[in-house]
Motif scaffolding. Sequence first.
Motif: not given
Length: 200
Positions: A81, A83, A141, A144, A155, A187, A190, A194
């Motif tokens: 993915s 991410r 990004l 996803d 982001t 992390e 991200l 999301g």
Amino acid sequence: MARPREFDPDEAMDKAMGLFWDVGYEEASLTELLAAMEITKGSFYKAFQDKQSIYLASLDRYNDKVISGTVAYLGNPAEGSGRARILGLFAKVAQAVELDGDRLGCFLCNALIDKAAEGGEAEGKLQAMVHRLESAFYKALQDDGQLNARDARETARGVLSAYFGLRVLGRSGLSKEMAADCIRQVEWLLARGGRAGQTA
């Protein structure tokens, strides 16, 4: 009969890029360049004209060899993915420092704070590389499908800042613990992005 070349241009360019990468444009004297590239002054001026032209060529070479590879990795769905690709890139940087003792960091990061980056063609090349990386994070990004365009852009810029920070810390001797903390922050960034996309 034509005379054979006295040196391999690609090899000489790699050596010049290595010197600029290590000490910067201002500190790389012509004498040091000639020694690093293992060529004569006459050969240097015949092939590369001057110090500025070989510096610009070094930036192009870094863009082609390193930035392009990073962009390709971030854009490759086979790596997982978006991410996962981003976190994988950070893990690769941390691993290079831990296993290989990579103290050069990122040529782009080094060049951005060099006086040679203040205006002109060099600045244009550097900003183009920054934009390529930002766009690669943004597209990863977007792959996803969790973020709208605005949140993905914000982001991506946060991730880019963290990436540059990790590369600079690598040059200064990044510890395993510091690298892990940096990756955890990415992390979190991200995950936060999301959640923002889901509530937009």
